[in-house]
Scaffold this active site. Structure first.
Site, PDB file in Angstrom:
ATOM      1  CB  CYS A   1      46.717  53.272 -20.154  1.00  0.00           C
ATOM      2  SG  CYS A   1      47.481  51.684 -20.766  1.00  0.00           S
TER       3      CYS A   1
ATOM      4  CD  GLU B   1      49.395  59.365 -11.159  1.00  0.00           C
ATOM      5  OE1 GLU B   1      48.238  59.630 -10.908  1.00  0.00           O
ATOM      6  OE2 GLU B   1      49.827  58.395 -10.753  1.00  0.00           O
TER       7      GLU B   1
ATOM      8  CB  CYS C   1      49.451  52.506 -11.815  1.00  0.00           C
ATOM      9  SG  CYS C   1      48.903  52.287 -13.468  1.00  0.00           S
TER      10      CYS C   1
ATOM     11  CB  CYS D   1      44.765  49.619 -14.151  1.00  0.00           C
ATOM     12  SG  CYS D   1      45.825  50.934 -14.505  1.00  0.00           S
TER      13      CYS D   1
ATOM     14  CB  CYS E   1      43.923  46.678 -17.053  1.00  0.00           C
ATOM     15  SG  CYS E   1      45.056  46.200 -18.638  1.00  0.00           S
TER      16      CYS E   1
ATOM     17  CB  CYS F   1      57.156  54.107 -10.032  1.00  0.00           C
ATOM     18  SG  CYS F   1      55.844  53.462 -11.008  1.00  0.00           S
TER      19      CYS F   1
HETATM   20  N1  SAH Z   1      50.979  49.356 -18.458  1.00  0.00           N
HETATM   21  C1  SAH Z   1      52.425  48.360 -17.928  1.00  0.00           C
HETATM   22  C2  SAH Z   1      52.800  49.245 -16.952  1.00  0.00           C
HETATM   23  C3  SAH Z   1      52.245  50.031 -15.932  1.00  0.00           C
HETATM   24  S1  SAH Z   1      51.238  49.319 -14.650  1.00  0.00           S
HETATM   25  C4  SAH Z   1      51.634  47.049 -17.514  1.00  0.00           C
HETATM   26  O1  SAH Z   1      50.251  47.046 -17.377  1.00  0.00           O
HETATM   27  O2  SAH Z   1      52.242  46.100 -17.081  1.00  0.00           O
HETATM   28  C5  SAH Z   1      52.063  48.722 -13.716  1.00  0.00           C
HETATM   29  C6  SAH Z   1      51.693  47.355 -13.028  1.00  0.00           C
HETATM   30  O3  SAH Z   1      50.500  47.973 -12.010  1.00  0.00           O
HETATM   31  C7  SAH Z   1      51.099  46.171 -13.766  1.00  0.00           C
HETATM   32  O4  SAH Z   1      51.784  45.218 -13.352  1.00  0.00           O
HETATM   33  C8  SAH Z   1      49.569  46.499 -13.507  1.00  0.00           C
HETATM   34  O5  SAH Z   1      49.012  45.417 -13.811  1.00  0.00           O
HETATM   35  C9  SAH Z   1      49.586  46.844 -12.028  1.00  0.00           C
HETATM   36  N2  SAH Z   1      48.273  47.497 -11.458  1.00  0.00           N
HETATM   37  C10 SAH Z   1      47.579  48.560 -12.242  1.00  0.00           C
HETATM   38  N3  SAH Z   1      46.594  48.958 -11.458  1.00  0.00           N
HETATM   39  C11 SAH Z   1      46.804  48.047 -10.271  1.00  0.00           C
HETATM   40  C12 SAH Z   1      45.970  47.955  -8.935  1.00  0.00           C
HETATM   41  N4  SAH Z   1      45.007  48.670  -8.804  1.00  0.00           N
HETATM   42  N5  SAH Z   1      46.612  47.282  -8.200  1.00  0.00           N
HETATM   43  C13 SAH Z   1      47.527  46.562  -7.992  1.00  0.00           C
HETATM   44  N6  SAH Z   1      48.428  46.768  -9.498  1.00  0.00           N
HETATM   45  C14 SAH Z   1      47.887  47.162 -10.237  1.00  0.00           C
HETATM   46 FE1  SF4 Z   2      47.379  50.132 -19.077  1.00  0.00          FE
HETATM   47 FE2  SF4 Z   2      47.057  49.867 -16.385  1.00  0.00          FE
HETATM   48 FE3  SF4 Z   2      46.531  47.988 -18.101  1.00  0.00          FE
HETATM   49 FE4  SF4 Z   2      49.006  48.906 -17.457  1.00  0.00          FE
HETATM   50  S1  SF4 Z   2      47.785  47.738 -16.028  1.00  0.00           S
HETATM   51  S2  SF4 Z   2      48.230  48.376 -19.587  1.00  0.00           S
HETATM   52  S3  SF4 Z   2      48.587  51.039 -17.203  1.00  0.00           S
HETATM   53  S4  SF4 Z   2      45.349  50.013 -18.202  1.00  0.00           S
END
Ligand code: SAH
Ligand code: SF4
Length: 348
Positions: free
Chosen positions: A114, A94, A338, A121, A118, A107
């Site tokens: 991944c 994406e 994301c 996410c 998390c 972006c």
């Molecule tokens: N893996 C990296 C970069 C990709 S995620 C990281 O985690 O930093 C990019 C950002 O989006 C990160 O700060 C992540 O915590 C945030 N993010 C992911 N899912 C989200 C959600 N559902 N709502 C808000 N922010 C989110």
């Molecule tokens: Fe991976 Fe999503 Fe965590 Fe970023 S926020 S490290 S993309 S699982």
């Protein structure tokens, strides 16, 4: 499957070898390189100064695309556009373009899926498929550079906040960054590319040692290990104190400010206690906090914080002298968060 070579994957030296191996003079490599990185050609037919026979030969052996576009969504206000690419092996990637005043921010993704898991996410919820290649990272940018160029516009900023953990794919991600910032290639200022990491400590230290000038964002989301363990499994491996040490090391080595990302989840990590703990943690550090109300995802029950709670959180941070910005969730109507577009596509 597509066994053609993706020219985005090649360095200038590799492209030169590829082209001279096809029996062409060296200067053709420079011409093709410029078509790719300066004029964003997405095919060979546009390459006016290349003889037709050679263009046909190139088209038979090589591509200038990372895959097929299988979905495309525009937000209601038309300021955000999201593209879902399907790679030759079936994986999805994406990329999102966000227009804001004079900014054209992309972006981009660095992995399919991944591995970090998390909980809030969408990408974390789908798991890890594979790393993207250098060409698959760079190609996302060139696709949108081409599109913007049609209206005399250009990419002004890149954030590595799409699918994947950039520092888990360190080598390819940073090679892509080098290509995107090189004056001989895409020539975007290093300060215009933000790399976002979940806090992979050894990779952050390597980044610092390489004195990287691309700004680093660290996804903190909680200021105590008890809270962060719940949201970010990798916190058990590199807890907050180690992440913060690595952040200080990055600031010291690069002289650049760190950004902390914090997705505000109602009643979870948006409490006064968390704000105070964060204030104490980062007080006096060269840093800034981005507060983003959670973007709800299918696999997680949390909700975004209310305005009142966001304001209160920010107020507490300010009392510690910690600067913060509340980020608006862009493109929420097109699943611009994301991993969310792929989810929608794969699940029907
Ligand atoms: N893996 C990296 C970069 C990709 S995620 C990281 O985690 O930093 C990019 C950002 O989006 C990160 O700060 C992540 O915590 C945030 N993010 C992911 N899912 C989200 C959600 N559902 N709502 C808000 N922010 C989110
Ligand atoms: Fe991976 Fe999503 Fe965590 Fe970023 S926020 S490290 S993309 S699982």
């Amino acid at each position: 499957m597509n066994d053609k070579i993706n020219l985005y994957d090649l360095s200038f030296e590799e492209l030169t070898t590829f082209i001279t191996d096809l029996g062409q003079p060296k200067f053709r490599a420079q011409q093709v390189w410029d078509w790719i990185y300066k004029r964003f050609a997405l095919g060979f037919e546009d390459m006016g100064n290349i003889p037709k026979a050679f263009r046909t030969q190139l088209a038979a052996q090589a591509t200038l695309t990372i895959g097929a576009i299988v979905d495309e969504l525009r937000s209601n206000d038309n300021q955000t556009k999201k593209v879902l690419f399907q790679l030759p092996d079936g994986q999805y990637v994406e990329t999102v373009l966000m227009k804001y005043e004079k900014r054209r921010t992309l972006c981009i993704s660095t992995q399919a899926g991944c591995a970090m898991g998390c909980v809030f996410c969408a990408t974390g919820q789908m798991g890890f498929f594979r790393h993207l290649s250098v060409g698959e990272i760079v190609g996302q940018v060139l696709y949108f550079a081409h599109e913007l160029a049609q209206t005399g516009d250009h990419v002004t900023n890149i954030v590595m906040m799409g699918m994947g953990e950039p520092l888990h794919n360190y080598e390819r991600t940073l090679t892509a960054v080098d290509r995107l910032t090189s004056p001989d290639a895409f020539n975007l200022g290093a300060r215009k590319i933000t790399i976002s990491t979940v806090g992979l400590v050894p990779a952050m230290r390597r980044y610092a040692d390489e004195q990287r000038q691309t700004p680093l964002a660290v996804s903190l989301h909680a200021a105590t290990d008890a809270e962060r363990d719940k949201l970010i499994p990798v916190n058990r491996r590199w807890p907050i104190a180690e992440v913060l040490d690595a952040c200080r090391y990055v600031v010291e080595k690069t002289g650049r400010r760190i950004t902390f990302e914090w997705a505000l989840i109602n009643g979870e990590n948006d409490t006064i206690e968390q704000a105070q703990a964060l204030g104490k943690l980062v007080q006096g550090m060269l840093c800034h906090v981005n507060l983003i109300p959670l973007n709800p995802t299918a696999g997680y029950g949390g909700a975004p914080s209310s305005h009142e709670r966001v304001d209160k959180f920010q107020e507490v941070l300010a009392s510690y002298g910690v600067s913060s910005t509340v980020r608006v969730r862009r493109g929420i109507d097109i699943q611009a968060g994301c991993g969310q577009l792929r989810d929608r596509h794969v699940q029907g």
